[in-house]
Every structure is written in structure tokens, then in C-alpha cells.
Design a protein around this motif. Structure first.
Motif, PDB file in Angstrom:
ATOM      1  N   LEU A 649       0.828  -1.212   0.000  1.00  0.00           N
ATOM      2  CA  LEU A 649       0.000   0.000   0.000  1.00  0.00           C
ATOM      3  C   LEU A 649       0.864   1.265   0.000  1.00  0.00           C
ATOM      4  CD1 LEU A 649      -2.764  -1.054   2.553  1.00  0.00           C
ATOM      5  CD2 LEU A 649      -3.024  -0.754   0.088  1.00  0.00           C
ATOM      6  N   MET A 650       2.024   1.193   0.647  1.00  0.00           N
ATOM      7  CA  MET A 650       2.924   2.356   0.675  1.00  0.00           C
ATOM      8  C   MET A 650       3.577   2.589  -0.690  1.00  0.00           C
ATOM      9  SD  MET A 650       2.599   3.556   3.709  1.00  0.00           S
ATOM     10  CE  MET A 650       3.922   4.743   3.779  1.00  0.00           C
ATOM     11  N   GLY A 655      -4.199   7.196  -3.998  1.00  0.00           N
ATOM     12  CA  GLY A 655      -5.566   7.498  -4.368  1.00  0.00           C
ATOM     13  C   GLY A 655      -6.366   7.571  -3.076  1.00  0.00           C
ATOM     14  N   VAL A 656      -7.630   7.920  -3.177  1.00  0.00           N
ATOM     15  CA  VAL A 656      -8.431   8.069  -1.965  1.00  0.00           C
ATOM     16  C   VAL A 656      -8.523   6.735  -1.219  1.00  0.00           C
ATOM     17  CG1 VAL A 656     -10.726   8.613  -1.079  1.00  0.00           C
ATOM     18  CG2 VAL A 656      -9.763   9.971  -2.939  1.00  0.00           C
ATOM     19  N   VAL A 657      -8.762   5.648  -1.948  1.00  0.00           N
ATOM     20  CA  VAL A 657      -8.877   4.337  -1.315  1.00  0.00           C
ATOM     21  C   VAL A 657      -7.534   3.913  -0.730  1.00  0.00           C
ATOM     22  CG1 VAL A 657      -9.379   1.900  -1.699  1.00  0.00           C
ATOM     23  CG2 VAL A 657     -10.771   3.659  -2.810  1.00  0.00           C
ATOM     24  N   VAL A 658      -6.472   4.080  -1.505  1.00  0.00           N
ATOM     25  CA  VAL A 658      -5.139   3.698  -1.035  1.00  0.00           C
ATOM     26  C   VAL A 658      -4.768   4.506   0.199  1.00  0.00           C
ATOM     27  CG1 VAL A 658      -2.686   3.703  -1.618  1.00  0.00           C
ATOM     28  CG2 VAL A 658      -4.364   2.894  -3.282  1.00  0.00           C
ATOM     29  N   CYS A 659      -5.055   5.826   0.163  1.00  0.00           N
ATOM     30  CA  CYS A 659      -4.719   6.674   1.307  1.00  0.00           C
ATOM     31  C   CYS A 659      -5.515   6.264   2.547  1.00  0.00           C
ATOM     32  CB  CYS A 659      -4.984   8.141   0.971  1.00  0.00           C
ATOM     33  SG  CYS A 659      -3.855   8.806  -0.284  1.00  0.00           S
ATOM     34  N   ALA A 660      -6.781   5.915   2.343  1.00  0.00           N
ATOM     35  CA  ALA A 660      -7.592   5.474   3.480  1.00  0.00           C
ATOM     36  C   ALA A 660      -7.036   4.181   4.065  1.00  0.00           C
ATOM     37  CB  ALA A 660      -9.039   5.296   3.038  1.00  0.00           C
ATOM     38  N   GLY A 720      -8.994   5.850  16.897  1.00  0.00           N
ATOM     39  CA  GLY A 720      -8.175   7.025  16.545  1.00  0.00           C
ATOM     40  C   GLY A 720      -8.129   7.274  15.043  1.00  0.00           C
ATOM     41  N   VAL A 721      -8.045   6.173  14.272  1.00  0.00           N
ATOM     42  CA  VAL A 721      -7.999   6.315  12.822  1.00  0.00           C
ATOM     43  C   VAL A 721      -9.319   6.867  12.283  1.00  0.00           C
ATOM     44  CG1 VAL A 721      -7.833   5.055  10.638  1.00  0.00           C
ATOM     45  CG2 VAL A 721      -6.230   4.552  12.490  1.00  0.00           C
ATOM     46  N   PHE A 722     -10.442   6.379  12.812  1.00  0.00           N
ATOM     47  CA  PHE A 722     -11.739   6.854  12.315  1.00  0.00           C
ATOM     48  C   PHE A 722     -11.998   8.304  12.728  1.00  0.00           C
ATOM     49  CE2 PHE A 722     -12.537   2.385  11.464  1.00  0.00           C
ATOM     50  CZ  PHE A 722     -13.244   2.455  10.270  1.00  0.00           C
ATOM     51  N   VAL A 723     -11.490   8.708  13.884  1.00  0.00           N
ATOM     52  CA  VAL A 723     -11.561  10.131  14.246  1.00  0.00           C
ATOM     53  C   VAL A 723     -10.774  10.955  13.230  1.00  0.00           C
ATOM     54  CG1 VAL A 723     -10.878  11.842  15.957  1.00  0.00           C
ATOM     55  CG2 VAL A 723     -11.964   9.714  16.687  1.00  0.00           C
ATOM     56  N   TRP A 724      -9.617  10.431  12.851  1.00  0.00           N
ATOM     57  CA  TRP A 724      -8.785  11.099  11.831  1.00  0.00           C
ATOM     58  C   TRP A 724      -9.542  11.179  10.511  1.00  0.00           C
ATOM     59  CZ3 TRP A 724      -3.350   8.900  10.093  1.00  0.00           C
ATOM     60  CH2 TRP A 724      -2.689   9.866   9.308  1.00  0.00           C
ATOM     61  N   PHE A 725     -10.210  10.111  10.134  1.00  0.00           N
ATOM     62  CA  PHE A 725     -11.026  10.140   8.919  1.00  0.00           C
ATOM     63  C   PHE A 725     -12.070  11.248   8.974  1.00  0.00           C
ATOM     64  CE2 PHE A 725     -10.435   5.351   7.807  1.00  0.00           C
ATOM     65  CZ  PHE A 725      -9.224   5.666   7.198  1.00  0.00           C
ATOM     66  N   ALA A 726     -12.694  11.404  10.137  1.00  0.00           N
ATOM     67  CA  ALA A 726     -13.768  12.386  10.270  1.00  0.00           C
ATOM     68  C   ALA A 726     -13.234  13.811  10.213  1.00  0.00           C
ATOM     69  CB  ALA A 726     -14.519  12.150  11.584  1.00  0.00           C
ATOM     70  N   VAL A 727     -12.117  14.025  10.866  1.00  0.00           N
ATOM     71  CA  VAL A 727     -11.544  15.386  10.901  1.00  0.00           C
ATOM     72  C   VAL A 727     -10.941  15.756   9.546  1.00  0.00           C
ATOM     73  CG1 VAL A 727      -9.808  16.870  11.974  1.00  0.00           C
ATOM     74  CG2 VAL A 727     -11.109  15.239  13.375  1.00  0.00           C
ATOM     75  N   ILE A 728     -10.124  14.893   9.011  1.00  0.00           N
ATOM     76  CA  ILE A 728      -9.473  15.150   7.708  1.00  0.00           C
ATOM     77  C   ILE A 728      -9.708  13.937   6.832  1.00  0.00           C
ATOM     78  CG2 ILE A 728      -7.327  15.716   6.510  1.00  0.00           C
ATOM     79  CD1 ILE A 728      -6.226  16.768   9.143  1.00  0.00           C
ATOM     80  N   PRO A 729     -10.679  14.017   5.930  1.00  0.00           N
ATOM     81  CA  PRO A 729     -10.929  12.871   5.050  1.00  0.00           C
ATOM     82  C   PRO A 729      -9.680  12.551   4.236  1.00  0.00           C
ATOM     83  CG  PRO A 729     -12.716  14.447   4.926  1.00  0.00           C
ATOM     84  CD  PRO A 729     -11.630  15.108   5.709  1.00  0.00           C
ATOM     85  N   PRO A 730      -9.459  11.313   3.980  1.00  0.00           N
ATOM     86  CA  PRO A 730      -8.254  10.940   3.211  1.00  0.00           C
ATOM     87  C   PRO A 730      -8.319  11.479   1.791  1.00  0.00           C
ATOM     88  CG  PRO A 730      -9.699   9.043   3.506  1.00  0.00           C
ATOM     89  CD  PRO A 730     -10.260  10.131   4.366  1.00  0.00           C
ATOM     90  N   HIS A 731      -7.222  11.983   1.323  1.00  0.00           N
ATOM     91  CA  HIS A 731      -7.129  12.497  -0.046  1.00  0.00           C
ATOM     92  C   HIS A 731      -5.665  12.533  -0.455  1.00  0.00           C
ATOM     93  CE1 HIS A 731      -6.617  16.011   2.591  1.00  0.00           C
ATOM     94  NE2 HIS A 731      -5.843  16.491   1.634  1.00  0.00           N
ATOM     95  N   THR A 732      -5.465  12.738  -1.731  1.00  0.00           N
ATOM     96  CA  THR A 732      -4.093  12.831  -2.251  1.00  0.00           C
ATOM     97  C   THR A 732      -3.682  14.293  -2.378  1.00  0.00           C
ATOM     98  OG1 THR A 732      -4.887  12.805  -4.522  1.00  0.00           O
ATOM     99  CG2 THR A 732      -4.300  10.682  -3.548  1.00  0.00           C
ATOM    100  N   ILE A 733      -2.407  14.525  -2.308  1.00  0.00           N
ATOM    101  CA  ILE A 733      -1.842  15.862  -2.525  1.00  0.00           C
ATOM    102  C   ILE A 733      -0.620  15.725  -3.426  1.00  0.00           C
ATOM    103  CG2 ILE A 733      -2.655  16.801  -0.310  1.00  0.00           C
ATOM    104  CD1 ILE A 733       0.219  16.425   0.716  1.00  0.00           C
ATOM    105  N   ILE A 734      -0.260  16.851  -4.030  1.00  0.00           N
ATOM    106  CA  ILE A 734       1.004  16.911  -4.783  1.00  0.00           C
ATOM    107  C   ILE A 734       1.921  17.840  -4.009  1.00  0.00           C
ATOM    108  CG2 ILE A 734       2.118  17.492  -6.958  1.00  0.00           C
ATOM    109  CD1 ILE A 734      -0.533  16.956  -8.347  1.00  0.00           C
ATOM    110  N   ASP A 735       2.949  17.285  -3.444  1.00  0.00           N
ATOM    111  CA  ASP A 735       3.881  18.048  -2.613  1.00  0.00           C
ATOM    112  C   ASP A 735       5.005  18.577  -3.500  1.00  0.00           C
ATOM    113  OD1 ASP A 735       5.579  19.109  -0.775  1.00  0.00           O
ATOM    114  OD2 ASP A 735       5.581  17.384   0.571  1.00  0.00           O
ATOM    115  N   TYR A 736       4.990  19.924  -3.709  1.00  0.00           N
ATOM    116  CA  TYR A 736       6.012  20.548  -4.546  1.00  0.00           C
ATOM    117  C   TYR A 736       7.176  21.077  -3.717  1.00  0.00           C
ATOM    118  CZ  TYR A 736       2.606  20.407  -8.337  1.00  0.00           C
ATOM    119  OH  TYR A 736       1.721  19.992  -9.286  1.00  0.00           O
ATOM    120  N   GLU A 737       7.017  21.124  -2.431  1.00  0.00           N
ATOM    121  CA  GLU A 737       8.069  21.686  -1.580  1.00  0.00           C
ATOM    122  C   GLU A 737       9.106  20.650  -1.191  1.00  0.00           C
ATOM    123  OE1 GLU A 737       6.123  23.434   1.740  1.00  0.00           O
ATOM    124  OE2 GLU A 737       5.598  25.275   0.660  1.00  0.00           O
ATOM    125  N   GLU A 738       8.681  19.381  -1.094  1.00  0.00           N
ATOM    126  CA  GLU A 738       9.597  18.358  -0.607  1.00  0.00           C
ATOM    127  C   GLU A 738      10.775  18.170  -1.538  1.00  0.00           C
ATOM    128  OE1 GLU A 738       9.293  13.600   0.045  1.00  0.00           O
ATOM    129  OE2 GLU A 738       7.807  14.833   1.085  1.00  0.00           O
TER     130      GLU A 738
END
Length: 895
Positions: A649-650, A655-660, A720-738
């Protein structure tokens, strides 16, 4: 009052615009001069030409050049002097023979030599105003007592001239006081366009302000923006350069590198110093030159001495024009020079007239004999004058144009047009004031100067070259210029060639131009070369045409010629830095070494885990499987399987499913594993500790209780994981700073899940707490007899796991500045998790599988030992053995 005293006062009062005082001083000074004339009893001007006529025009011509110090006049000027003066006489002949123009009226003339000197010209021009001064001669008597007979000077109604602007300015100040109109054929100083100061001055040539505009247009058309100016001291040169500089400032786009003035009386080496000064700004190859012929020639000579042939690109004013005298024997230095000349044409009638002149038919020209000697390089015999034996004797049979070179001087056309302008004005005036009258009527005797000026300004006729002659409200002629270039190669003959025209706008044929050595490409005269793409201009203070080029570095691109702007975060500059381009987006690829190694380890672990599970299921009821605690073993193996599975998975594309699933399973596998181990070690520890105190078994040690405790511990992670899901839904980002190193070509956007380094650590933190707690219990349980529990294998497992994760932390955070941070961290995390799972799998289950598969004889029920034996714990073990025996009667199995 001396003339020099008058001149100083004139300059002073001219500065304060006091016309009244100036007029008074002039009258006093002129009166003194007239007194000298009358008292001399001589002819007025023995060194002038007098042409009789009904109406007299004055003429001012530079017959001679400026003399050396202390001498008024120098050498004869054949073209600018004799040609122009003869052009006036030719024009008078044509007008007087024309039955349609001024019929029955003859124009006469009084022609004077200015000797190219303004002060001398002012003294000479007193002839034109003497007739306007009433002089009391009642106190003058001859020797016999009779009153003297004094010839009255002719009245001059208008003056043709002068040539040099400085001379015209000086003369104009007197003529305007006596309201005598003046029409110049060559003076182009912009100062003379001031109708308040020079209201009686007109000219048939355009002013230098037009010429300066034309020269500026030429400079711009050639792509130059950095030039120097060179001017002869005096009104013409200084005002011409000033007009050019003013127009260039107003228009912008052209900067002046040097503005050099040539002194009126240059010292030895002065021109070498001028060339040296021009070379201080060597990039300014273009030189705008407003100078007289002598100064132009000496500038070229100095450039030749300095071995700078071909370096300077001269743009000459009409004083250079198409003349050959300034460049004779200096053609290589002058090659490529662009010059300007009021549009003109050669007057064929004048050529026929002038080439037919000889000593016999031109006696009215008192300087013609001097011209004859100079033109034919001979000497005329004069009574009482001994002939120089080194010079040949003039025969008088020589012919102009046959025995000497002849080329019509460039301003001949304008001299003729100036005379005709006055003639047309007089003609129109005569028709209005003397209708039907033959000759000059009383209304025109005398001719009123101001009225004649109005008629002059109103004329509009076709001149000698076929172009219209007219004046604007300031007395200036319209700007019409021919543009020349002196060329030496690629032509049948070297010389000046017309390359364009200017009539309010420039028409330049650049393709016809050629420069030093016949080069067709236009040379550069710029302060700074254009900046390359991706470079911005950093202007030099005070010089808008000069700049330094600075590269837009880092992640900057060239927004405009002066500005560098940083690209947006999701972009990087293009290779030429003129725009931004999207930053490539990358992710961990399956074929990368960073993915292959962890995936291979994980796959091997998964296969091993499956093998262990299958073995345990196959031998589910055997003593070893039962003794290992079947329920918790299956839970623990599930956790190990998930730990191996998280590697894939790593590596998978985010994707949304993979991130979840990453969020859920990353900590869940370890939570399951270490919750199971903690439950086991806690049970062993509690049993052992309880046995020291009493024979009553501790609570919650049954398999059901153990599973319940394990699932409670696991539920904390899941919650704890489901609380995290509720606060910040899983999604993808493009990190340009790293991955944004100093070199933008290496910049990449990383497609990743919204899990920062800290969020990963937080996700694992609960598992780490379980791990540490389990390790603590393992340490505390190390004294339990090995025949009764798994405490020691669990202890070794936890010790090794702690070492693995202690190594993980510096590797994971130590690569934060690496360009391959994502790859290294992902590989480090997945390998660390796989290693910790492998340690658990290897130490807890591989020995059991080995016995089950390879030594099945040991996987049997052992005989029961005596109760006494179970109550006799090993030395130092206290009472714990009693509860161990009670809970594990089969040699520690089912723990």
C-alpha cells in the motif's frame, strides 16, 4: 565706444530683453561709425560689389574664411563664398530679364564679404542701415567754404544672408531695429526660429530642429541608442547639438554618452584630446557632428592618427552634407558616414552661367580675379607687382570646368530661392500698392520693411529645383532633406550616395547602406547589449540606455525586461527562463529499487506468514499449537500479515482508497501484533506475580478474556484512525516543496497521500507505546521458568524490535533534506516494519513450525508430572510455580 564694448553691452542687454536700451546703444554706436565714414571722404565700401537698380538688396557671403589672430579675413572660399555669391548675381540677372516678375523694375545689390566672422560681418552690415540714419552735415564745410557734396548711400530693402548662423544672429539684431527683412540661404540654428527676438529673419532652409529630428530618426532607424555629440563652438554647432539632445530627451530611447565642444580657437593637440575623450565611452560609436568643414576635417585626421579608422560612425549635419573638402585624403576614416542635406537639386542654368564666367565678362565681381588665381593655380600680372617665378602666369583663356574641377555648391539652389522669395514679395507688394504703375511708385518709395516682411512670409512659389518655397509663422522653411552616405566599395566610384529622404518622417533604405570595408550589416552603437532570455535589466542610475544584465536565478523567470518573478509553487522556470512550465509529478514506481527491495522482503514475509498459518491450521489440535495459545496466535499472525501487506500500500499509486487503507492499516497491523504480545506477557506476568502472593489465580487469564483484552487494545487504534477520517478525510496531494532543490531542473512534484512525517509517527505512536509496554513486561517476566511460558522469546522479540525501530528514527528523519527523501523514507519505513514483523514471526513461530514439520515426535502429550513436582518451583521462583502448574499442567503448554 569701441565695437567690443558695444558687443559686451549687447550681450548683457539681450540677456535681460531690454530692447529699448539695446536700441539706444546701437544708435549711439552706429552714429559713431557713420561719423567716421563721413569724415573719411571716401567711398563707403571699396571691398563690396555694387549692382545698380531701382530697388537694392543686400547680400552677405563668406567670400573669405576667418583670418588668423589679428587678421579679419583669410583664404578665399571658392564654393561657399564665390559660388553662392555668383548664385545671387545669377538670380538677379534672371529676375531682371523676366518680363513677368517685377516688370519695369530692376533689382540691384550691395554684396559684402563676412569673412566667416560674426563681428566683422556686423561692421560690414552697417552699410545696409546708413541710408536710414539722418545725419546733420550743416557744420561741415569744404576748404572753399562750400558745403560738401556727400553721396547718399543706397537704401537696402532686404538682405540675402548670411551663411553661418552666428553671423546671421549678429546681423539680425541690427537689421530688426531698422526693420530690414533678412532671408538666409544657409543659417539653420534653431535659435533663429524665435520670432520674438528675430522677427525680421526668415530662411529658405529648414532649421536645425528639423535637421536634429531627422538625425535622431536616422539614429533610431539604425538601432542605435548610445551616441556622442560633437559641436563647433558657436550658434550653429551648439544650438544644433542642443536641439538634438532636447529632442532625444523628449522622444526617449537615445542617450548621450559624451557632448564635446570644439573650441573656436583650438590649441595644438585639441582634436587628439577630443578623440581620446570620445573613446572613454567606446561603445558609443555613433557621433552626431554639428561642425564646420575645418573642424570636421581635423576630427577625421585625429581619428586617423589614433588608428581608429572604421571605429566611429559619423552622422553629419548639413555643414558636412555632400562636400568633398572635409574628407579629401581621409576617405577611409569617413567611410560609412551618414550626412544630411536640405533637399536640393543642381541648377543647370547656373552651371551654364558660372562655367561661362571669365575675367572679361565678370568684372562686376571684385573677388573673381582672386578666385581665378586660386582655381587655376596661376598668377595674374598686375602693374607694379613682380610675378612669382614659381607660379605659372594666368593667360585668361582658362575655362572653368575644363581646365579646373567644378561641382556646383550645395546651397546655390537656396541662394537663388532666397533672392526669388524677396523678388516675389516685392512683385506682390507692387501689385497691391502700385496697381497699373510702371516702375516703383511713391507708395513703395521707400519700401516699408515691416510690410515687406509680411509679403515675404506670404510667398508660395515653385523654386529653382521645382519644390515649393514658403515660410511658416516663424519664417522657417519646411523640412526636406536628402540622406547621404559616403561609400567607397561596391560602387563604380566612391562618393556620397543618396540612401533616403526625410520630409516630416524618415524613409531610409538600410539595404543600400554599407560601412567600413564594405560591410552591409549595420554596426552597433549601444551602451549595453540586449540581455539574453531569462535576464533582467538592472538600469544604470541616470543613464536610461545603460544597464547590467542579471540572470533570473533559482525559481525565477523573466516577467518583463526589468523584472524577475518567482514561479508558482507548482511550476518551475523554462530552460530559457522566459516563462514557467509545470513541474513534473512523480511517485514511487514499482520498478524502482526503492520499491523492489521492500516489496521482495514483504512478499517473502507474506508467504512465510501464510505458511505458518497453514501449518497451524493443519496441526491445530496438536500440543504445540494448543500450547502456543491458538486464538491469540491467529490474531498475532493476522497482525504480522497486515504489517507485510502495508508495504504494497505504501508503494501503490496514491488514491483516496489507497490513502484510506494506509491510514487504517499502517498502525493497525502493529497494534494487532503488539496488543497480542502485550496480552500474553501481561498474563504471564500477572500469573507469576499472583503466585508469589497467594494460590488464587488472577482474573482474565482465560482465552476469551485474552481475546477481549486484545480487541479492546486494538480498538483504541481503530477509533483514533476513524476520528482522523472524520476530521481530515483521506485524499491525495502533490507536494512541490519536498523535492524543490536549488536547481529547478531537478524539481519534482510528489504525488502522495496527505500523511506528513509527523502524522505517520502519530499513527505509529500507539503501536510504539504497546511495543514499549510489552518490552517492559517481557523484562519483568524474564525470571519465569522457560518450561512454562513464552516470556523469554517474546522478550527477545521485543528487544530486537526496539533496536530496529531505534535505527529507523534517525534514518527516517535524517533524510529530510535529501532529494530522494520520499523514496528513502518509504523504503526505510516499510523495511523496518517488515523486519519487526519478521522478528516476531521468526522468534515466536518458526521454532514451533520447525518442530511440527521436522520433529513431529516431539509434538506429543508429555506424561503428567507429580503434583509435588509442580508445587516445587525452581530455586528462587517463589510460589509462582503453583499457578503455572494449575494453569499449564502439560509442561507450560496452553499458556
Amino acid at each position: 565706444m569701441s565695437f567690443h564694448q558695444f558687443k559686451c553691452l549687447h550681450v548683457y542687454f539681450n540677456g535681460i530683453q531690454s530692447a529699448l536700451w539695446l536700441r539706444l546703444l546701437l544708435w549711439i554706436w552706429i552714429g559713431e561709425q557713420v561719423d567716421q565714414v563721413y569724415s573719411s571722404h571716401q567711398n563707403f565700401h571699396p571691398h563690396s560689389i555694387k549692382i545698380p537698380g531701382d530697388i537694392t538688396l543686400g547680400g552677405l557671403f563668406p567670400i573669405h574664411s576667418r583670418g588668423p589672430h589679428g587678421v579679419n579675413c583669410g583664404e578665399l572660399k571658392k564654393e561657399k563664398g564665390i559660388h553662392r555669391m555668383e548664385a545671387m548675381l545669377y538670380a538677379l540677372d534672371q529676375i531682371n530679364s523676366d518680363p513677368e516678375l517685377l516688370p519695369n523694375i530692376t533689382l540691384g545689390a550691395r554684396v559684402l564679404d563676412t569673412c566667416s566672422r560674426d563681428t566683422y560681418a556686423l561692421e560690414q552690415s552697417l552699410t545696409f542701415v546708413q541710408a536710414l540714419i539722418q545725419k546733420d552735415t550743416s557744420d561741415i564745410r569744404c576748404t572753399n567754404g562750400e558745403p560738401p557734396i556727400i553721396r547718399k548711400p543706397e537704401r537696402v530693402v532686404a538682405v540675402i544672408g548670411a551663411s553661418a548662423s552666428s553671423v546671421s544672429i549678429m546681423v539680425a539684431n541690427i537689421l530688426r531695429l531698422f526693420e530690414i527683412p533678412q532671408v538666409s540661404y544657409a543659417s539653420t540654428a534653431p535659435e533663429l526660429s524665435d520670432n520674438n527676438r528675430y522677427d525680421f529673419f526668415s530662411r529658405v532652409v529648414p532649421p536645425d530642429s528639423y535637421q536634429a529630428q531627422a538625425m535622431l530618426d536616422i539614429v533610431k532607424a539604425l538601432g542605435w541608442n548610445y551616441v556622442s555629440t560633437l559641436a563647433s563652438e558657436g550658434n550653429y554647432g551648439e544650438s544644433g547639438v542642443e536641439a538634438f539632445m532636447q529632442i532625444s530627451r523628449e522622444a526617449g530611447g537615445v542617450c548621450i554618452a559624451q557632448s564635446v565642444k570644439i573650441p573656436r580657437e583650438p590649441t595644438a593637440g585639441e582634436f587628439d584630446k577630443i578623440i581620446k575623450r570620445l573613446m572613454e565611452t567606446s561603445n558609443a560609436r555613433g557621433v552626431i557632428i554639428f561642425a564646420n568643414e575645418d573642424d570636421i576635417r581635423r576630427v577625421l585626421e585625429a581619428a586617423q592618427r589614433a588608428n581608429l579608422t572604421g571605429h566611429f560612425l559619423f552622422v553629419g549635419s548639413d555643414s558636412w552634407g555632400a562636400k568633398s573638402s572635409p574628407i579629401t585624403e581621409l576617405e577611409d576614416v569617413a567611410e560609412g558616414a551618414v550626412t544630411i542635406l536640405p533637399k536640393r537639386a543642381s541648377i543647370d542654368g547656373f552651371d551654364q552661367y558660372f562655367t561661362s564666367r571669365c575675367l572679361e565678362n565678370n568684372r562686376r565681381n571684385i573677388w573673381f580675379a582672386e578666385f581665378w588665381e586660386d582655381d587655376f593655380r596661376c598668377k595674374l600680372t598686375r602693374p607694379g607687382v613682380k610675378l612669382d617665378p614659381e607660379k605659372k602666369k594666368c593667360t585668361g583663356d582658362e575655362r572653368i570646368g575644363q581646365d579646373s574641377s567644378y561641382e556646383q555648391e550645395g546651397k546655390v539652389q537656396f541662394v537663388i530661392d532666397a533672392v526669388y522669395a524677396v523678388a516675389h514679395a516685392l512683385h506682390n507688394m507692387h501689385q497691391d500698392l502700385c496697381p497699373g504703375s510702371h516702375g516703383v511708385c511713391s507708395n513703395m518709395d521707400p519700401v516699408e520693411g515691416r510690410l515687406l516682411l509680411d509679403y515675404i512670409r506670404a510667398v508660395n512659389f515653385n523654386g529653382s529645383a521645382g519644390t515649393s518655397v514658403l515660410f511658416n509663422e516663424n519664417g522657417d522653411a519646411p523640412g526636406r532633406y536628402d540622406i547621404f552616405q559616403f561609400q567607397m566599395t561596391n560602387h563604380s566610384h566612391p562618393g556620397y550616395h543618396v540612401i533616403g529622404q526625410w520630409t516630416n518622417n524618415l524613409r531610409l533604405n538600410v539595404r543600400e547602406m554599407q560601412w567600413s570595408g564594405g560591410d552591409r550589416s549595420v554596426p552597433e552603437s549601444i551602451c549595453s547589449f540586449p540581455c539574453k532570455p531569462g535576464e533582467r535589466k538592472k538600469m544604470v542610475k541616470g543613464v536610461p540606455c545603460c544597464w547590467h544584465c542579471e540572470l533570473c536565478d533559482g525559481y525565477q523567470y523573466q516577467l518583463d525586461e526589468f523584472t524577475c518573478e518567482t514561479c508558482p509553487l507548482d511550476k518551475r522556470p523554462a530552460p530559457n527562463r522566459t516563462a514557467c512550465r509545470p513541474t513534473p509529478i512523480i511517485k514511487l514506481e514499482w520498478n524502482s529499487l526503492w520499491a523492489l527491495v521492500p516489496a521482495s522482503i514483504a512478499m517473502l514475509g507474506i508467504l512465510t506468514t501464510i505458511a505458518v498459518v497453514i501449518t497451524f491450521i493443519r496441526f491445530n489440535d496438536t500440543p504445540i499449537v494448543r500450547a502456543s495459545g491458538r486464538e491469540l496466535s491467529y490474531v498475532l499472525l493476522t497482525g504480522i500479515f497486515i504489517i507485510y501487506l502495508i508495504t504494497f500500500l505504501m508503494i501503490a499509486e496514491p488514491g483516496v482508497v489507497v490513502c484510506a487503507l494506509r491510514r487504517l492499516l499502517l498502525g493497525l497491523g502493529m497494534a494487532i501484533t503488539y496488543s497480542s504480545m502485550l496480552t500474553k506477557t501481561n498474563r504471564i506476568y500477572r500469573i507469576f506475580e499472583q503466585g508469589k502472593k497467594s494460590v488464587t489465580p488472577p482474573k482474565f487469564i482465560s482465552p476469551t478474556s485474552q481475546l477481549l483484552i486484545t480487541f479492546i487494545l486494538i480498538s483504541v487504534q481503530v477509533f483514533g484512525v476513524f476520528v482522523w477520517f472524520a476530521v481530515i478525510p483521506p485524499h491525495t496531494i502533490i507536494d512541490y516543496e519536498e523535492l524543490r532543490p536549488p536547481n529547478p531542473d531537478l524539481a519534482r512534484g510528489i504525488l502522495k497521500c496527505d500523511m506528513s512525517d509527523m502524522s505517520i509517527i502519530c499513527c505509529l505512536s500507539y503501536s510504539i507505546v504497546l511495543m514499549v509496554t510489552c518490552t517492559v513486561y517481557a523484562v519483568k517476566s524474564r525470571g519465569v521458568p522457560e518450561t512454562f511460558n513464552e516470556a523469554k522469546p517474546i522478550g527477545f522479540t521485543m528487544y530486537t524490535t526496539c533496536i530496529v525501530w531505534l535505527a529507523f528514527v534517525p534514518i527516517f528523519f535524517g533524510t529530510a533534506q535529501s532529494t530522494e527523501k520520499m523514496f528513502i523514507q518509504t523504503a526505510t519505513l516499510t523495511i523496518s516494519m517488515s523486519l519487526s514483523a519478521s522478528v516476531s514471526l521468526g522468534m515466536l513461530y518458526m521454532p514451533k513450525v520447525y518442530v511440527i514439520i521436522f520433529h513431529p515426535e516431539q509434538n506429543v502429550q508429555k506424561r503428567k508430572r507429580s503434583f509435588k513436582h509442580f508445587l516445587s518451583p525452581p530455586e528462587g521462583s517463589g510460589k509462582g510455580g503453583q499457578y503455572m502448574n494449575r494453569t499449564a499442567p502439560n509442561r507450560g503448554m496452553e499458556n
